[in-house]
Design an enzyme around this catalytic site. Structure first.
Site, PDB file in Angstrom:
ATOM      1  N   LYS A  54      23.030  72.482 137.851  1.00 58.03           N
ATOM      2  CA  LYS A  54      23.958  72.297 136.734  1.00 58.03           C
ATOM      3  C   LYS A  54      24.697  73.595 136.442  1.00 58.03           C
ATOM      4  O   LYS A  54      25.920  73.609 136.262  1.00 58.03           O
ATOM      5  CB  LYS A  54      23.194  71.805 135.493  1.00 58.03           C
ATOM      6  CG  LYS A  54      22.689  70.374 135.640  1.00 58.03           C
ATOM      7  CD  LYS A  54      21.729  69.933 134.530  1.00 58.03           C
ATOM      8  CE  LYS A  54      21.212  68.526 134.811  1.00 58.03           C
ATOM      9  NZ  LYS A  54      20.239  68.023 133.828  1.00 58.03           N
ATOM     10  N   GLN A  98      17.151  70.704 128.897  1.00 55.21           N
ATOM     11  CA  GLN A  98      16.562  69.953 130.011  1.00 55.21           C
ATOM     12  C   GLN A  98      15.238  69.310 129.583  1.00 55.21           C
ATOM     13  O   GLN A  98      14.385  69.952 128.979  1.00 55.21           O
ATOM     14  CB  GLN A  98      16.348  70.895 131.213  1.00 55.21           C
ATOM     15  CG  GLN A  98      15.845  70.218 132.473  1.00 55.21           C
ATOM     16  CD  GLN A  98      16.867  69.262 133.096  1.00 55.21           C
ATOM     17  OE1 GLN A  98      18.072  69.380 132.896  1.00 55.21           O
ATOM     18  NE2 GLN A  98      16.378  68.294 133.858  1.00 55.21           N
ATOM     19  N   ASP A 121      24.783  65.395 127.004  1.00 51.52           N
ATOM     20  CA  ASP A 121      23.805  64.482 127.600  1.00 51.52           C
ATOM     21  C   ASP A 121      23.954  63.063 127.040  1.00 51.52           C
ATOM     22  O   ASP A 121      23.393  62.119 127.594  1.00 51.52           O
ATOM     23  CB  ASP A 121      22.382  64.960 127.266  1.00 51.52           C
ATOM     24  CG  ASP A 121      21.692  65.612 128.445  1.00 51.52           C
ATOM     25  OD1 ASP A 121      21.978  65.229 129.591  1.00 51.52           O
ATOM     26  OD2 ASP A 121      20.851  66.497 128.201  1.00 51.52           O
TER      27      ASP A 121
HETATM   28  N1  GUN Z   1      15.788  65.215 132.764  1.00 45.89           N
HETATM   29  C1  GUN Z   1      16.023  64.270 133.694  1.00 45.89           C
HETATM   30  N2  GUN Z   1      17.297  63.826 133.611  1.00 45.89           N
HETATM   31  C2  GUN Z   1      17.879  64.518 132.595  1.00 45.89           C
HETATM   32  C3  GUN Z   1      19.186  64.509 132.028  1.00 45.89           C
HETATM   33  O1  GUN Z   1      20.094  63.755 132.422  1.00 45.89           O
HETATM   34  N3  GUN Z   1      19.384  65.388 131.016  1.00 45.89           N
HETATM   35  C4  GUN Z   1      18.410  66.203 130.536  1.00 45.89           C
HETATM   36  N4  GUN Z   1      18.708  66.997 129.526  1.00 45.89           N
HETATM   37  N5  GUN Z   1      17.186  66.231 131.032  1.00 45.89           N
HETATM   38  C5  GUN Z   1      16.931  65.388 132.058  1.00 45.89           C
END
Ligand code: GUN
Length: 285
Positions: A54, A98, A121
């Protein structure tokens, strides 16, 4: 029959290119670059891999990437204080914490604390609620990315019998709302669903999001169905595999996503698109 491959890697590259163009348009016009803060708590190895991707892709498209790494034993108040700081920071358009968080933390109160306008998100109740009401808002990256991938392939959705296996807040629930908004007839299956096999056999669009390798055998797939595999499971051998038995499902499906190279790259590219959207909404040129 051998299914056509839904190539998420290629579609994500095109999406990133269009985001990079949007960023360049903003910065070329004298605006500031969109800013994304990615927060990682602890050292979950899978999370470290995702977060690295990311942050790197954020820089590649010309955005400001800010990294915040907190130790696994940081207390929740410290994380909430960081979210408050980022909410107030004018250079930051998107905040991503995350998941999963360490067990001593409570994810929902952290999500609730993020300014919905910066919730790239799409997990905040305001944004989930807006999706449920079919109103514009920031939409969760994986389900939104799946919709972009299906659209990119020109797959018509209205009237399809969609079955989603998995009811998580991150994928299953928002995926159901996305497909309902696209006028599918939607069924969400979970661990208490009776006769899962019959449900999957009845579907002309299957989304698998359970996190168990090969959970859905290929012979459950209806001839010609669209199969979207959200699972990313690492086997003991180190190989990544999905929730659907790919080789046998491919013989029956009309379209299928590979793992890796299907949904995963779309999730990250959609995060960048959401961050650009958040910047444009907060700070129009
Ligand atoms: N953990 C697994 N997928 C995601 C996601 O799309 N966003 C976040 N913040 N954590 C995750």
């Amino acid at each position: 029959m051998s299914a056509e491959i839904l190539d998420g890697k290629a579609a994500a590259a095109r999406l990133r290119q269009s985001v990079a163009t949007g960023v360049a348009r903003r910065t070329g016009g004298g605006g500031r670059p969109p800013g994304l803060a990615v927060v990682l708590v602890g050292d979950n190895p899978a999370s470290q891999v995702y977060v690295r991707k990311k942050r790197a892709q954020c820089e590649e498209v010309g955005m400001l990437s800010r990294a915040y790494d907190l130790p696994g034993d940081a207390d929740q108040e410290r994380l909430l204080a960081l979210v408050d700081e980022l909410n107030a920071d004018p250079a930051i358009d998107g905040i991503l914490v995350q998941l999963p968080l360490p067990p001593h933390m409570e994810a929902q109160s952290v999500i609730d604390r993020i300014d919905p306008a910066k919730d790239v998100d799409g997990f905040h109740p305001v944004n989930m609620g807006r999706l449920a009401l079919k109103l514009p808002g920031l939409r969760s990256c994986t389900p939104h990315g799946v919709m972009k991938l299906l659209e990119d392939a020109g797959i018509a959705l209205a009237g399809r019998d969609a079955v989603i296996v998995g009811q998580s807040n991150i994928v299953g629930r928002p995926m159901a709302l996305e497909l309902l908004n696209a006028r599918c007839t939607v069924t969400i299956c979970h661990s208490r669903t009776r006769d899962l096999e019959a449900r999957v056999r009845g579907a002309d669009l299957v989304v698998a999001a359970v996190g168990r390798p090969g959970f859905i055998p290929g012979d459950w797939i209806q001839e010609g169905a669209v199969v979207v595999d959200v699972g990313i499971n690492r086997l003991d051998s180190g190989k990544l595999t999905g929730d659907v038995d790919f080789d046998s499902a491919r013989e029956r499906a009309g379209w299928i996503t590979p793992v890796p190279g299907g949904v995963g790259p779309m999730t990250v590219a959609t995060l960048l698109a959401n961050t650009l959207d958040a910047a444009e909404a907060r700070d129009p040129l």
